[in-house]
Design a protein around this motif. Structure first.
Motif, short mmCIF file in Angstrom:
data_model
loop_
_atom_site.label_atom_id
_atom_site.label_comp_id
_atom_site.label_asym_id
_atom_site.label_seq_id
_atom_site.Cartn_x
_atom_site.Cartn_y
_atom_site.Cartn_z
N TRP A 78 0.48 -4.31 4.35
CA TRP A 78 0.90 -5.71 4.22
C TRP A 78 2.40 -5.76 4.00
CZ3 TRP A 78 1.44 -8.83 -0.67
CH2 TRP A 78 1.70 -10.17 -0.38
N HIS A 130 -8.42 -4.85 4.20
CA HIS A 130 -8.06 -6.15 4.78
C HIS A 130 -6.82 -6.00 5.64
CE1 HIS A 130 -6.04 -10.08 4.86
NE2 HIS A 130 -7.22 -10.65 4.64
N THR A 131 -5.73 -5.46 5.07
CA THR A 131 -4.49 -5.19 5.80
C THR A 131 -3.96 -3.85 5.32
OG1 THR A 131 -3.99 -7.56 5.85
CG2 THR A 131 -2.19 -6.05 6.37
N SER A 178 -1.01 -2.20 0.40
CA SER A 178 -2.20 -2.51 1.18
C SER A 178 -2.96 -3.66 0.54
CB SER A 178 -3.13 -1.29 1.27
OG SER A 178 -2.48 -0.20 1.87
#
Length: 306
Positions: free
Chosen positions: A101, A97-98, A88
């Motif tokens: 990822w 944020h993501t 992440s």
């Protein structure tokens, strides 16, 4: 007569069922405030200078990317080594944020049980205990670069990296620190005392390798030749994470006893935070000057401003 017996038995069965239900029911209770037992066995409430954010899956470690000002959190896969680990991206305030990822899909990816993590020279390294490999990824794109198999059996754990591509990896139950070259050659870097179930690994500002033990409170510094050049100690044992800041100060997190110890350049140690449940392999956010501490089964990160 038979009918009456059936009615009697039915009534007894109903009564017994009600009795069993009542006797086995548990009273409702709520969880207490976050905290942890210290080394003396006493419950300690979490320090006021700690903030916690959630939505992770057994995050064991994190590392900080100063170029993007993001925290990378390693999320372990499900039990059994299934191929569902992910990474992440977390903002410095703890917001996501993501969420996934690396691991948004499994196309061209294998990542089972990422434990320790480190960034060096544009590469993300993680110790994948599910496959017993050190995996590397391009820090900018997230694309897999390589996977190096680690010999033996055990639990590969903490990892640190250098700009020339060398990494140092702990195998906690085996009591070994491995050195892995940029070409993928694996050798034993350190073994035996003073290692005692080694866990977290970090690089200091002089290119030395710093290791903390989960088996005691030792903080051990090796030079690149594998020689012990310094021995220090955290206040409490059971340690998991270690970071070294730019001014040479070390911070050590105790996964067993929930504390964070600061060791200054003179070797003086003091606890700066307590009561953090399962304080695992933390990272240092050099831009915001804060520690970020994964909390393992609590599926959370703790933040400590320095």
């Amino acid at each position: 007569m038979i009918k009456n017996n059936r009615l009697f038995l039915s009534a007894v069965a109903f009564s017994m069922a009600g009795f069993c239900t009542t006797s086995s029911a548990q009273e409702f209770s709520v969880g207490g405030p976050l905290g942890a037992a210290n080394q003396a066995g006493n419950f300690v409430a979490m320090s006021a200078n700690v903030k916690v954010f959630g939505s992770f899956h057994f995050t064991e470690s994190c590392t900080f990317d100063p170029e993007r000002n993001l925290i990378l959190a390693m999320n372990r896969g499900n039990d059994g080594g299934s191929d569902d680990g992910y990474v992440s991206l977390i903002n410095p305030d703890g917001s996501v944020h993501t969420s996934k990822w690396i691991g948004a899909n499994r196309d061209g990816l294998e990542l089972r049980d990422p434990i320790g993590s480190a960034i060096a020279n544009g590469v993300l390294y993680t110790a994948d205990n599910g496959s017993r490999e050190v995996r590397s990824f391009d820090l900018l794109t997230g694309a897999p670069i390589d996977a190096v198999a680690i010999p033996g059996e055990g639990f590969i754990n903490g990892i640190a990296g250098t700009d020339d591509g060398t990494t140092y990896l702990s195998d906690t139950p085996q009591g070994i620190i491995y050195e892995i070259t940029a070409d993928g050659d694996v050798s034993v870097f350190a073994e035996g005392a003073p290692l005692n179930r080694p866990n977290g690994v970090a690089m200091d500002n002089d290119g030395n390798i710093v290791v903390v033990n989960i088996g005691d409170s030792a903080v051990i510094t090796y030079n690149p030749d594998g020689e012990v050049v310094k021995q220090e100690a955290a206040i409490e044992g059971g340690n998991d994470g270690v970071v070294v800041t730019g001014n040479g100060v070390k911070y050590v997190s105790s996964v067993r006893f929930g504390s964070v110890t600061r060791i200054n350049s003179r070797g003086n140690a003091q606890i700066i935070a307590r009561g953090i449940p399962s304080a695992a392999s933390m990272c240092y956010d050099s831009t915001q000057n804060q520690l970020v501490i994964p909390m393992n089964p609590n599926n959370s990160l703790a933040f400590i401003r320095l």
